[in-house]
Design an enzyme around this catalytic site. Structure first.
Site, mmCIF file in Angstrom:
data_model
loop_
_atom_site.group_PDB
_atom_site.id
_atom_site.type_symbol
_atom_site.label_atom_id
_atom_site.label_comp_id
_atom_site.label_asym_id
_atom_site.label_seq_id
_atom_site.Cartn_x
_atom_site.Cartn_y
_atom_site.Cartn_z
ATOM 1 N N VAL A 477 -8.182 -0.423 2.116
ATOM 2 C CA VAL A 477 -8.582 -1.055 3.387
ATOM 3 C C VAL A 477 -9.781 -1.986 3.169
ATOM 4 O O VAL A 477 -9.779 -3.135 3.615
ATOM 5 C CB VAL A 477 -8.906 0.016 4.455
ATOM 6 C CG1 VAL A 477 -9.457 -0.642 5.714
ATOM 7 C CG2 VAL A 477 -7.665 0.825 4.783
ATOM 8 N N ALA A 505 -20.376 -2.129 -1.558
ATOM 9 C CA ALA A 505 -20.662 -0.945 -2.375
ATOM 10 C C ALA A 505 -19.395 -0.142 -2.599
ATOM 11 O O ALA A 505 -18.590 0.031 -1.669
ATOM 12 C CB ALA A 505 -21.700 -0.078 -1.667
ATOM 13 N N LEU A 614 -3.765 -0.630 16.481
ATOM 14 C CA LEU A 614 -3.305 -0.597 17.886
ATOM 15 C C LEU A 614 -4.492 -0.415 18.836
ATOM 16 O O LEU A 614 -5.440 0.305 18.513
ATOM 17 C CB LEU A 614 -2.328 0.573 18.094
ATOM 18 C CG LEU A 614 -1.020 0.529 17.307
ATOM 19 C CD1 LEU A 614 -0.202 1.800 17.587
ATOM 20 C CD2 LEU A 614 -0.216 -0.701 17.687
ATOM 21 N N GLY A 665 4.353 4.057 -0.355
ATOM 22 C CA GLY A 665 2.928 3.909 -0.015
ATOM 23 C C GLY A 665 2.620 4.369 1.396
ATOM 24 O O GLY A 665 1.570 4.016 1.953
ATOM 25 N N ASP A 679 -5.099 15.319 9.456
ATOM 26 C CA ASP A 679 -5.384 13.947 9.872
ATOM 27 C C ASP A 679 -5.005 13.762 11.353
ATOM 28 O O ASP A 679 -5.754 13.173 12.134
ATOM 29 C CB ASP A 679 -4.581 13.007 8.958
ATOM 30 C CG ASP A 679 -4.842 11.565 9.264
ATOM 31 O OD1 ASP A 679 -6.008 11.164 9.175
ATOM 32 O OD2 ASP A 679 -3.880 10.840 9.633
ATOM 33 N N LYS A 683 -7.395 12.924 14.751
ATOM 34 C CA LYS A 683 -7.136 11.857 15.736
ATOM 35 C C LYS A 683 -7.041 12.435 17.145
ATOM 36 O O LYS A 683 -7.553 11.852 18.111
ATOM 37 C CB LYS A 683 -5.852 11.128 15.374
ATOM 38 C CG LYS A 683 -5.995 10.285 14.113
ATOM 39 C CD LYS A 683 -4.665 9.735 13.667
ATOM 40 C CE LYS A 683 -4.832 8.860 12.431
ATOM 41 N NZ LYS A 683 -3.582 8.634 11.731
ATOM 42 N N GLY A 799 -1.234 1.510 7.418
ATOM 43 C CA GLY A 799 -1.136 0.399 6.464
ATOM 44 C C GLY A 799 -2.475 -0.292 6.354
ATOM 45 O O GLY A 799 -3.193 -0.446 7.359
#
Ligand code: ADP
Ligand code: ASP
Ligand code: MG
Length: 822
Positions: A477, A505, A614, A665, A679, A683, A799
């Site tokens: 990212v 960094a 989104l 991926g 995860d 959220k 993604g």
């Protein structure tokens, strides 16, 4: 008659001096001229410093030679351009003044101090030299010159430095020359003398003032100040790169701007000019075609901006007299200001104190000690009786002012000014509004002055905005984000937004550069540096540099980084991050961060925490802010699991689905990170907290997909993938059972009756999550307003591309206050 003044910047070298001489020659076609010249650029500073250097033991002969050489070199160069100059005579003038310089320096060395009268005699040598050079060239151009001795024309008070002119005497001295038949009346600026005949100066930058006095005395119909910029700008163009050139302004505006520090004009220049209504222009001797700034009685042009200009004044001290008994002391203000004025100290501004018990005012730092002493003497009885508690002097301050005639009629100037300062966390020490409502001034720490000018200029003139990014984490990212920033930088610059990456960094090393790191080859640059990666070092860097609109972008998933956000806010930075750790930490830390961000007026931006790019967080926040309430939530919050469960619909085995998702991926390198449901749980917790409820991550119920033995973290990824097929049968049975009912399995996060739960459910065709697969996310909010049909947000929610784009959009929100940025 026209009077033209040429500053040191217009006389910096032989070429500029020659251009000025030609300009004068051409202008003579229009009118007789009064010409005032300053010392050659840098010479007055040199003379000033020489005296200090000699007291510290510097070699006198070296200093004398430096002065001599500089002028000889210019004369040699000019003699090539103007062959009729008498080089020998001119050089012997320089030699004479050099000898005088040497004698004074020797005297200073012997005395071990420099009395004001000697200081003045030395510091005026620059003008004495430059005017001789100008006389020689103008003669060479065939003009007839009358050299005016400025000591004879400009008569002042006794102060050797920064003397005040005696206007009527001065004007009548000039008037004697009005009828002169010479082409040019030439005079050095800066130099004057007292009525008793002692040498004085009009203070640093005082040639502007000398010329103004000449313009009034000679009854000029035009006064021009020639310098090195195209005119007066909305702020010092050397500080604010995109300052706006002002085509015209009123005398009062020019007076106020220069009084509050705009160096382009000596602060006292305009008053005599305004009193005699002499039209004035500020022009650029390096760009003759530029029309310049026209200063006249009334600037009719209506500016599209709220203010005309912004300036700052350094080397300021603030004195405050305070005490509970002050209210009862008759005429206290008169006595305070009387004592100051008897010392002939000028007041820069008087502050509006928040209590009735304090009177505060600013003076130049150089006057602070004597002002304090004067007050202590004047008020010693009150001090002894404790009617006055203290007389305090705060040093190292600056005054930042916004100026404009339009302020009287326009609303919101003060509001905008203070918001701008607050936006970069500048502490306003005191405030003062000019009585004529033409200026608002704030007293700030000296170290805050420049960024105050910069940010106020951005707010008032909607010009270039900066965003300074410190990026931590350059995985998929982070590096995608840098690619996107790089490809957009030019486009954004066209919209006046300069996006700079000032820090990059990874977990080992970092680069910090406030000028911006080139994004062409950042990977190489990062591999070359040795600086160890350190979040505290980034925070300290911002504490020191105070970059405008600094934003800390955390593209790691590290808890350690997220635990530093509170300090990041303290350093005055915004935070943008896809990292969910901060928002799923303890409720305490969650609240602390919001409090800190609020206190500092910083933004905490984490739109990509849920649903990647989104618009989830923003939508939910707006619903809640506008009074809606969450009743129920259901969603597919994981792109990876959306992909895996979508494959199950097509009868692919569970193990194959996981392997395929991994190969494409769609999952983390260790698919268990997704399959554990953690995860999704994070959220869900974030959505729950955004909806105004309180919970901890342990309150989220996770119905595990995997049996315990497969979830064992000590098992390697390969072993896990090999063991997975043994579990296919169990999942297949569930898939088939669901299909028998025309249903599909989905891994869903839900909030129902205050309970957050992650688990697999079977949904039928009518369910909004039925068609969601292939990496898509869908979030269905049932609220008081959106019921019974829920509000559904749907789209790719994973993604690196979309996540980085979401972070980029968050970053740009720190510029969204600017109305030109749409
Ligand atoms: P000179 O030697 O011609 O007298 P100065 O250095 O005294 O020149 O003044 C010109 C300088 O004033 C410019 O180079 C600029 O940096 C500075 N300045 C400060 N404020 C302003 C402003 N608002 N507009 C234009 N110039 C400004
Ligand atoms: N030469 C003087 C100075 O540098 C006066 C002036 O330039 O206006 O201050
Ligand atoms: Mg000047």
């Amino acid at each position: 008659m026209q009077v033209l003044k040429f500053g040191g910047t217009s006389l910096a070298d032989a070429e500029r001096i020659a251009n000025v001489a030609r300009l004068i020659h051409n202008r003579r076609q229009q009118s007789r001229l009064g010409i005032v010249v300053s010392a050659i650029s840098g010479v007055t500073n040199f003379l000033d410093q020489s005296m200090t250097h000699v007291l510290k033991g510097a070699e006198i002969s070296e200093l004398v030679q430096t002065l001599e050489k500089k002028h000889y070199a210019i004369i040699d160069n000019l003699s090539i351009r103007f062959s009729s100059i008498d080089v020998h005579a001119l050089k012997s003038e320089v030699a004479n003044y050099s000898k005088i310089f040497q004698d004074y320096l020797t005297g200073i060395q012997l005395l071990k101090e420099c009395p004001p009268s000697i200081h003045t005699a030395v510091i005026v040598l620059g003008e004495r030299l430059s005017v001789k050079i100008m006389e020689a060239i103008l003669n060479a151009l065939g003009l007839s010159i009358l050299m005016l001795k400025s000591e004879d024309c400009i008569k002042t008070t006794e102060d050797a430095i920064n003397a005040r002119p005696i206007f009527d005497v001065t004007y009548s001295r000039f008037e004697q020359h009005i009828q002169s038949t010479h082409d040019i009346l030439l005079m050095p600026g800066f130099i004057a003398s007292s009525l008793e005949g002692h040498l004085t100066t009009l203070g640093r930058n005082g040639s502007d003032y000398s010329a103004a006095l000449m313009a009034v005395g000679l009854r000029a119909d035009l006064f021009e100040i020639w310098t090195d910029v195209d005119g007066i700008y909305s702020a010092d163009p050397n500080i604010v790169k995109d300052a706006v050139l002002l085509p015209e302004m009123s005398y009062e505006e020019a007076m106020e701007l220069s009084f509050f520090g705009a160096k382009v004009l000596h602060p006292k220049t305009i008053a005599p000019i305004a009193a005699h209504h002499i039209p004035t222009k500020i022009k650029n001797s390096l760009n003759l075609d530029a029309p310049g700034t026209f200063i006249h009685f009334k600037a009719d042009y209506v500016s599209q901006f709220l203010v005309r200009g912004i300036s700052h004044l350094e080397k300021v001290a603030m004195l405050s007299v305070s005490g509970a008994g002050m209210k009862g002391i008759p005429g206290i203000a008169t006595r305070i200001f009387g004592a100051i004025s008897r010392k002939e100290i000028s007041l820069i501004l008087i502050t509006q104190s928040s209590s009735e018990y304090t009177i505060g005012f600013c003076v130049a730092s150089a006057d602070a000690a004597s002002a304090k002493e004067a007050l202590e003497t004047e008020l010693h009885l009150e001090l002894e009786a404790h009617l006055i508690d203290s007389i305090e002097c705060q040093e190292d301050l600056a005054v930042v002012s916004v100026v404009g005639d339009g302020m009287k009629t326009k609303r919101g100037v003060a509001g905008k000014f203070f918001s701008s300062l607050a936006s970069v966390d500048v502490n306003v020490i005191a405030i003062s509004q000019g009585a004529a409502e033409r200026s608002i001034s704030t007293v700030v720490e000296k170290s805050d002055a420049l960024r105050s000018v910069l940010i106020a200029h951005q707010f008032f003139f909607n010009t270039r905005q900066e965003i300074n990014i410190f990026l931590v984490g350059v995985g998929t990212v982070g590096s995608q984000l840098l690619r996107q920033i790089h490809s957009q930088q030019k486009d954004l610059a066209r919209q006046n937004i300069e996006v700079k990456v000032c820090g990059i960094a990874n977990s080992k090393k970092m680069i910090l550069n406030k000028e911006g790191i080139s994004l062409n080859n950042w990977t190489e640059s990062l591999s070359r540096v040795e600086t160890p990666s350190s979040i505290p070092a980034i925070i300290n860097y911002q504490f020191k540099e105070r970059l405008l609109n600094a934003i800390f972008v955390d593209c790691t998933s590290s808890e350690e980084v997220s635990l530093s956000y509170d300090r990041v806010f303290e350093a005055g930075m915004h935070v943008a991050t896809p990292n969910k750790k901060a928002n799923t930490d303890s409720e305490d830390y969650y609240q602390t961060l919001r409090q800190k961000a609020n206190d500092r007026g910083r933004k905490f931006l984490y739109e990509t925490n849920v649903g990647a790019g989104l618009p989830v967080i923003d939508t939910l926040q707006n619903l809640i802010k506008s009074g809606d309430q969450l009743i129920e939530f259901e969603g597919i919050l994981s792109g990876s699991l959306s992909y895996v469960f979508g494959l199950l619909d097509e009868d692919v085995s569970f193990s194959q689905a996981v392997i395929q998702a991994r190969e494409q991926g769609f999952t983390e390198p260790d698919p268990r990170d997704d399959l554990s449901g953690m995860d999704v749980a994070r959220k869900l917790l974030i959505l729950y907290r955004e909806s105004g409820y309180h919970a901890e991550i342990n309150d989220v119920i996770i119905e595990p997909i995997l049996p315990d033995h497969l979830n064992d973290p000590s098992m390697s990824i390969d072993d896990f993938l090999q063991a997975l097929p043994a579990y296919d049968q169990e999942i297949e049975t569930k898939v088939l059972a669901a299909k028998a009912e025309d249903q599909l399995l989905r891994l869903v996060g839900e909030i129902r009756n205050g309970v957050c739960k992650v688990g697999v459910i079977a949904v039928d065709k009518s369910h909004p999550l039925y068609p969601i697969k292939g990496g898509e996310n869908a979030l269905s909010f049932t609220t008081q307003r959106y019921a019974p049909i829920p509000l559904v947000i749907r789209g790719y929610g994973a993604g690196a591309d979309v996540t980085a784009a979401g972070v980029f959009a968050d970053i740009l929100r720190v510029a969204s206050w600017n109305p030109t940025y749409q």
